[in-house]
Design a protein around this motif. Structure first.
Motif, PDB file in Angstrom:
ATOM      1  N   ARG A  32       0.828  -1.214   0.000  1.00 58.82           N
ATOM      2  CA  ARG A  32       0.000   0.000   0.000  1.00 58.82           C
ATOM      3  C   ARG A  32       0.861   1.262   0.000  1.00 58.82           C
ATOM      4  N   GLU A  33       2.027   1.197   0.639  1.00 59.08           N
ATOM      5  CA  GLU A  33       2.950   2.334   0.589  1.00 59.08           C
ATOM      6  C   GLU A  33       3.417   2.578  -0.845  1.00 59.08           C
ATOM      7  N   VAL A  34       3.725   1.510  -1.568  1.00 56.37           N
ATOM      8  CA  VAL A  34       4.127   1.654  -2.970  1.00 56.37           C
ATOM      9  C   VAL A  34       3.003   2.303  -3.776  1.00 56.37           C
ATOM     10  N   LEU A  35       1.791   1.802  -3.612  1.00 58.18           N
ATOM     11  CA  LEU A  35       0.664   2.292  -4.402  1.00 58.18           C
ATOM     12  C   LEU A  35       0.262   3.721  -4.025  1.00 58.18           C
ATOM     13  N   VAL A  83      12.081  -3.204  -8.948  1.00 58.39           N
ATOM     14  CA  VAL A  83      11.875  -3.470  -7.526  1.00 58.39           C
ATOM     15  C   VAL A  83      13.251  -3.677  -6.895  1.00 58.39           C
ATOM     16  N   GLU A  84      13.469  -3.032  -5.766  1.00 58.53           N
ATOM     17  CA  GLU A  84      14.734  -3.162  -5.041  1.00 58.53           C
ATOM     18  C   GLU A  84      14.452  -3.622  -3.621  1.00 58.53           C
ATOM     19  N   CYS A  85      15.247  -4.582  -3.149  1.00 57.42           N
ATOM     20  CA  CYS A  85      15.078  -5.117  -1.798  1.00 57.42           C
ATOM     21  C   CYS A  85      16.456  -5.316  -1.183  1.00 57.42           C
ATOM     22  N   ASP A  86      16.663  -4.803   0.034  1.00 55.41           N
ATOM     23  CA  ASP A  86      17.967  -4.967   0.672  1.00 55.41           C
ATOM     24  C   ASP A  86      17.960  -6.153   1.632  1.00 55.41           C
ATOM     25  N   ALA A  87      19.084  -6.349   2.319  1.00 55.78           N
ATOM     26  CA  ALA A  87      19.231  -7.521   3.185  1.00 55.78           C
ATOM     27  C   ALA A  87      18.266  -7.506   4.359  1.00 55.78           C
ATOM     28  N   ALA A  88      17.765  -6.332   4.721  1.00 53.34           N
ATOM     29  CA  ALA A  88      16.793  -6.217   5.814  1.00 53.34           C
ATOM     30  C   ALA A  88      15.358  -6.316   5.312  1.00 53.34           C
ATOM     31  N   LEU A  89      15.192  -6.716   4.042  1.00 48.78           N
ATOM     32  CA  LEU A  89      13.874  -6.843   3.412  1.00 48.78           C
ATOM     33  C   LEU A  89      13.132  -5.512   3.362  1.00 48.78           C
ATOM     34  N   ARG A  90      13.876  -4.443   3.149  1.00 47.61           N
ATOM     35  CA  ARG A  90      13.276  -3.133   2.921  1.00 47.61           C
ATOM     36  C   ARG A  90      13.139  -2.946   1.410  1.00 47.61           C
ATOM     37  N   LEU A  91      11.929  -2.611   0.980  1.00 51.10           N
ATOM     38  CA  LEU A  91      11.590  -2.633  -0.440  1.00 51.10           C
ATOM     39  C   LEU A  91      11.163  -1.262  -0.948  1.00 51.10           C
ATOM     40  N   ARG A  92      11.433  -1.056  -2.239  1.00 55.49           N
ATOM     41  CA  ARG A  92      10.856   0.075  -2.967  1.00 55.49           C
ATOM     42  C   ARG A  92      10.627  -0.395  -4.399  1.00 55.49           C
ATOM     43  N   PHE A 284      10.827   6.380  -7.163  1.00 54.19           N
ATOM     44  CA  PHE A 284      10.297   5.329  -6.296  1.00 54.19           C
ATOM     45  C   PHE A 284       9.248   5.865  -5.316  1.00 54.19           C
ATOM     46  N   CYS A 285       9.623   6.866  -4.524  1.00 53.52           N
ATOM     47  CA  CYS A 285       8.707   7.327  -3.472  1.00 53.52           C
ATOM     48  C   CYS A 285       7.988   8.622  -3.845  1.00 53.52           C
ATOM     49  N   ASN A 286       8.350   9.215  -4.976  1.00 53.87           N
ATOM     50  CA  ASN A 286       7.719  10.431  -5.479  1.00 53.87           C
ATOM     51  C   ASN A 286       8.030  11.656  -4.618  1.00 53.87           C
ATOM     52  N   GLN A 287       9.040  11.548  -3.768  1.00 56.79           N
ATOM     53  CA  GLN A 287       9.478  12.702  -2.976  1.00 56.79           C
ATOM     54  C   GLN A 287      10.003  13.790  -3.914  1.00 56.79           C
ATOM     55  N   HIS A 288       9.597  15.044  -3.636  1.00 57.98           N
ATOM     56  CA  HIS A 288       9.999  16.168  -4.485  1.00 57.98           C
ATOM     57  C   HIS A 288      11.180  16.898  -3.859  1.00 57.98           C
ATOM     58  N   TYR A 289      12.182  17.180  -4.691  1.00 60.52           N
ATOM     59  CA  TYR A 289      13.346  17.952  -4.255  1.00 60.52           C
ATOM     60  C   TYR A 289      13.485  19.169  -5.167  1.00 60.52           C
ATOM     61  N   ALA A 290      13.567  20.365  -4.578  1.00 59.33           N
ATOM     62  CA  ALA A 290      13.711  21.607  -5.347  1.00 59.33           C
ATOM     63  C   ALA A 290      15.050  22.255  -5.002  1.00 59.33           C
ATOM     64  N   PHE A 291      15.786  22.659  -6.040  1.00 60.17           N
ATOM     65  CA  PHE A 291      17.072  23.336  -5.878  1.00 60.17           C
ATOM     66  C   PHE A 291      16.989  24.690  -6.586  1.00 60.17           C
ATOM     67  N   ASP A 292      17.061  25.785  -5.811  1.00 56.22           N
ATOM     68  CA  ASP A 292      17.055  27.110  -6.424  1.00 56.22           C
ATOM     69  C   ASP A 292      18.477  27.515  -6.799  1.00 56.22           C
ATOM     70  N   LYS A 293      18.666  28.773  -7.215  1.00 50.62           N
ATOM     71  CA  LYS A 293      19.976  29.202  -7.680  1.00 50.62           C
ATOM     72  C   LYS A 293      21.027  29.128  -6.579  1.00 50.62           C
ATOM     73  N   VAL A 294      20.639  29.473  -5.377  1.00 48.82           N
ATOM     74  CA  VAL A 294      21.584  29.409  -4.254  1.00 48.82           C
ATOM     75  C   VAL A 294      21.961  27.960  -3.952  1.00 48.82           C
ATOM     76  N   ASP A 295      20.946  27.078  -3.946  1.00 53.06           N
ATOM     77  CA  ASP A 295      21.217  25.653  -3.698  1.00 53.06           C
ATOM     78  C   ASP A 295      22.174  25.091  -4.739  1.00 53.06           C
ATOM     79  N   CYS A 296      21.926  25.421  -6.001  1.00 53.89           N
ATOM     80  CA  CYS A 296      22.758  24.884  -7.079  1.00 53.89           C
ATOM     81  C   CYS A 296      24.169  25.448  -7.020  1.00 53.89           C
ATOM     82  N   ALA A 297      24.299  26.726  -6.698  1.00 53.25           N
ATOM     83  CA  ALA A 297      25.633  27.318  -6.569  1.00 53.25           C
ATOM     84  C   ALA A 297      26.423  26.616  -5.471  1.00 53.25           C
ATOM     85  N   GLN A 298      25.734  26.270  -4.402  1.00 55.59           N
ATOM     86  CA  GLN A 298      26.395  25.602  -3.281  1.00 55.59           C
ATOM     87  C   GLN A 298      26.923  24.227  -3.665  1.00 55.59           C
TER      88      GLN A 298
END
Length: 317
Positions: A32-35, A83-92, A284-298
């Motif tokens: 359900r987390e995936v969906l 699909v990715e699964c690690d040794a602790a059976l954590r999936l995405r 995978f998780c649809n998390q959004h990341y935004a980088f403005d001009k200052v972020d990119c310069a850094q």
């Protein structure tokens, strides 16, 4: 007895005095987390859910500290399943469709992924503790089978020389699976208890026959232990402590920044000039990341080396 909602469990078992091992998996909250992060057509959800369950089942038998990444590169409406699964059976997991994809609810896996016979199945084993210069192991084969279970069975037999059978079932609430494997012989002995090859084959054939009586609805509504007792009540089975899979995405702002840094200042400056900022969504998780001009310069201030982390969809095979 029905399964408890949200209880994600992987249950290993082995046939005593035989050369057969098995696993049941019940993924509810993980699936359900995936969906919850993507709106996929019904037929795509079925295939992806089967892959999620199958990847966890295979991962549980790996004896190394790392991740298994299962991919199907399709030539139909679905271009990629990962699909990715690690040794602790954590999936995405994620799926990518063609821009003009039309997916009927009853579309088969072949129609979705191998419409022109050019689909590929890829398994990557990526150790967490790689030695310098060590590359992940990767097996790439043509899609061979009309569903996820058959594709994996054929891969395991041809590439790993392991007789493997899978039964998979998925709906909007859960992804379930059963795996059986006939253990290999070493000098006339199985990995577990010494048995004759004829006895081992007889047990294997009987286990597969019993498991083949499973119905989809039965798998989706019945808990692991009840299924095990129902199928193998005449067998002597040793059951191990259960493991508990979960959803987990490894994306971070730092990793996305490193990826942007590897693209180079010129490309990033061009994107900033056109759009004002650089926006990245995790596949995978649809998390959004935004980088403005200052972020990119850094990003380009530090002399520290950037480690690029490409999603499997971006890597080259």
């Amino acid at each position: 007895m029905t399964k408890q909602a949200g209880a994600d469990t992987l249950q290993k078992f082995i046939f005593e005095n035989a050369a057969v091992r098995g696993e049941f998996i019940d993924l509810s909250s993980t699936w359900r987390e995936v969906l919850s992060r993507h709106a996929y057509p019904a037929a795509v959800k079925t295939v992806l859910g089967d892959m999620v369950a199958a990847t966890a089942l295979l991962s549980a038998n790996l004896k190394f500290n790392g991740s298994i990444i299962m991919q199907i590169h399709g030539d139909g409406p679905v271009r990629l399943l990962v699909v990715e699964c690690d040794a602790a059976l954590r999936l995405r997991a994620t799926a990518k469709l063609a821009p003009d994809a039309v997916v009927p609810d009853d579309a088969s896996a072949t129609a979705l992924l191998n419409a022109h016979g050019k689909g590929r199945f890829i398994i990557t084993l990526d150790p967490a503790d790689k030695m310098p210069g060590q590359q992940p192991y990767q097996g790439i084969v043509p899609l061979d089978g009309d569903d996820v279970a058959t594709v994996i069975e054929n891969y395991m037999l041809r590439s790993e020389q392991l007789d493997t059978k899978l039964w998979l079932a998925t709906d909007d609430n859960t992804a379930r699976g059963l795996l059986l494997q006939k253990l290999p012989y070493h000098g006339g002995k199985a990995e577990t208890t010494p048995v004759s090859e004829d006895d081992a084959l007889e047990t294997w054939n009987r286990a597969v026959m019993l498991a083949s009586t499973l119905k989809r609805e039965e798998m989706l509504t019945t808990d692991n232990m009840t299924l095990m007792q129902r199928l193998f009540w005449e067998e002597t089975i040793r059951v191990f402590d259960p493991a508990h899979p979960s959803f987990h995405c490894t994306c971070t702002r730092e990793k996305v920044g490193n990826m942007l840094k590897m693209l180079g200042r010129e490309e990033i400056d061009g994107a900033l000039a056109e759009l004002g900022q650089v926006d990245v969504n995790c596949d995978f998780c649809n998390q959004h990341y935004a980088f403005d001009k200052v972020d990119c310069a850094q990003l380009f201030v530090s002399d520290a080396p950037a480690e690029i982390l490409l999603a499997p969809s971006e890597s080259k095979h």
